[in-house]
Design an enzyme around this catalytic site. Structure first.
Site, PDB file in Angstrom:
ATOM      1  CE1 TYR A 102      -3.481   2.659   0.807  1.00 39.69           C
ATOM      2  CE2 TYR A 102      -2.160   3.214   2.723  1.00 39.69           C
ATOM      3  CZ  TYR A 102      -3.191   3.504   1.850  1.00 39.69           C
ATOM      4  OH  TYR A 102      -3.919   4.641   2.043  1.00 39.69           O
ATOM      5  CG  ASP A 174      -1.768  -4.428   5.367  1.00 40.17           C
ATOM      6  OD1 ASP A 174      -2.950  -4.827   5.402  1.00 40.17           O
ATOM      7  OD2 ASP A 174      -1.471  -3.246   5.118  1.00 40.17           O
TER       8      ASP A 174
HETATM    9  C1  LIG Z   1      -5.945   1.603   3.271  1.00 42.58           C
HETATM   10  C2  LIG Z   1      -4.812   0.720   3.608  1.00 42.58           C
HETATM   11  C3  LIG Z   1      -3.939   1.020   4.665  1.00 42.58           C
HETATM   12  C4  LIG Z   1      -4.058   2.311   5.452  1.00 42.58           C
HETATM   13  O1  LIG Z   1      -5.247   2.354   6.179  1.00 42.58           O
HETATM   14  P1  LIG Z   1      -6.090   3.708   6.518  1.00 42.58           P
HETATM   15  O2  LIG Z   1      -7.246   3.178   7.277  1.00 42.58           O
HETATM   16  O3  LIG Z   1      -6.448   4.344   5.212  1.00 42.58           O
HETATM   17  O4  LIG Z   1      -5.194   4.591   7.321  1.00 42.58           O
HETATM   18  C5  LIG Z   1      -2.942   0.102   4.960  1.00 42.58           C
HETATM   19  N1  LIG Z   1      -2.793  -1.046   4.252  1.00 42.58           N
HETATM   20  C6  LIG Z   1      -3.612  -1.354   3.228  1.00 42.58           C
HETATM   21  C7  LIG Z   1      -3.414  -2.628   2.493  1.00 42.58           C
HETATM   22  C8  LIG Z   1      -4.640  -0.493   2.872  1.00 42.58           C
HETATM   23  O5  LIG Z   1      -5.444  -0.820   1.849  1.00 42.58           O
END
Ligand SMILES: *Cc1c(COP(=O)(O)O)cnc(C)c1O
Length: 383
Positions: A102, A174
């Site tokens: 991301y 993640d």
């Molecule tokens: C959107 C996203 C983030 C960040 O999250 P927010 O809630 O926008 O701060 C981190 N990792 C991935 C894979 C994302 O899609």
């Protein structure tokens, strides 16, 4: 016997709704900053909302149950969760990361992380040999997104765990894209799981949230300390929205996946579409590995169009689908990663990954699948 995940999305591990005053089915929103003490040196279990709040604690227990975590902290956004994560590491620590993370993760690593003396190598983590070659004596963690964002590379989490054990590293995943409904990295050996709760967990494009789930007490204690100290906590009201959103996670994910498969197969047949990247297509290079470690493929599709003009035409002409950043909600969204989510990724890395001016990413919602296809068709053909 543990309840199935559909049940745990609604009732948590142990039937939490039974604990609400007056039998309230909805979770009460404890909209308070502070809590009165019953006596000197006594506590109701809650003292101050930055540290903990009953609405948020309920949410954290649900997410821990879904992710099989020892503990979870609910944060103001996914990025707030990532900023806590960075605080776990000492100056000089090195990370090996998936190369197409991301964009916001790359931004926080390369600015705030770098200023704190952390260093990051980006490799194609779908290739375990490349990961092993990138490990140095300062390496402290592997940081993985699978499927990755936006090119949908699948990383073998068991292979990553084997490397993490061999070199004494933390395995951090993640898990935003597949959500705990389809994938549980902790079951495969991950130490920490990060979520943007803004996406599938919230599910309605109406609230920001983030989660940091830990597999052990040791990590959980450190994270709780950083959490209460830095203050990036989720508000009681957003906690309520997330609890409400998670109740329907299972049905949303199933419908999103069903629609995504339909759309991916349709896109493949279109003359103007030059490559479709969806983990649920058997020809996807990560199909088998994903199947071995996840219960589904999710609702995210990327594709290359023949020209930049076609890509722009789709973005400008879609009607049911919105041209908007973000993903995971009930509404279908389409993004232009080059300008939006990955705008801060250096141009040479974007080019290498194929994040070019004819590359689009779609988050498939829960609308009627045929309506979505019709919308794409009218946008594509420019009729
Ligand atoms: C959107 C996203 C983030 C960040 O999250 P927010 O809630 O926008 O701060 C981190 N990792 C991935 C894979 C994302 O899609």
């Amino acid at each position: 016997m543990a309840y199935g995940i559909e049940t745990r999305c609604i009732h948590g591990e142990d039937g939490i709704t039974r604990e609400h005053a007056y039998g309230s089915m909805g979770t009460p929103i404890y909209q308070t900053a502070t809590f009165a003490h019953p006596g000197v040196g006594q506590s109701t279990g809650f003292d101050y909302t930055r540290e903990s709040n009953p609405t948020r604690s309920e949410l954290e227990r649900i997410v821990s149950s879904l992710e099989k975590a020892y503990d979870t902290v609910a944060c103001a956004s996914g990025m707030a969760a990532l900023s806590i994560l960075l605080e776990l590491f000492e100056n000089g620590s090195h990370f090996v990361c998936s190369e197409d993370l991301y964009g916001g993760s790359v931004r926080i690593f390369s600015t705030i992380g770098a200023n704190r003396g952390l260093t990051f190598s980006y490799v194609n983590t779908a290739d375990a040999e490349l990961v092993e070659k990138a490990i140095k004596k300062e390496t402290k963690a592997l940081y993985i997104e699978t499927p990755s964002n936006p090119t949908m590379q699948v990383t073998d989490l068991r292979a990553m765990k084997a490397l993490a054990e061999k070199y004494g590293l933390l395995l951090i995943v993640d898990n935003t894209f597949l959500s705990p409904y389809f994938q549980n990295p902790i079951d495969l050996g991950a130490d920490l799981v990060v979520h943007s709760g803004t996406k599938y967990l919230g599910g309605h494009n109406d609230a920001l949230a983030g989660f940091l789930c830990s597999a052990s007490k040791d990590l959980a204690d450190k994270i709780r300390y950083i959490y209460k100290t830095t203050g990036g906590c989720l508000s009681p009201f957003e906690s309520f929205l997330l609890i409400r959103g998670i109740k329907t996670l299972s049905v949303r994910m199933e419908r999103q996946q069903e629609n995504a498969l339909k759309i991916a197969n349709w896109l493949k047949e279109q003359e103007e579409i030059k490559g479709v990247y969806y983990v649920g297509l058997p020809e996807h290079p990560g199909y088998e590995i994903n199947k071995s470690q996840a219960r589904g493929f999710g609702g995210m599709i990327s594709f290359h169009t023949d020209t930049a003009e076609t890509a722009k035409r789709i973005l400008e002409r879609v009607k049911v689908i919105s041209y908007a950043e973000s993903l995971g909600g009930v509404e279908s969204l389409i993004t232009y990663p080059m300008l939006q989510t990955h705008g801060d990724v250096p141009a040479e890395i974007r080019e290498r990954l194929g994040i070019t001016d004819n590359f689009l990413r779609m988050s498939v919602g829960i609308e009627n699948g045929d309506d979505l296809i019709e919308d794409l068709a009218q946008a594509l053909k420019g009729e």
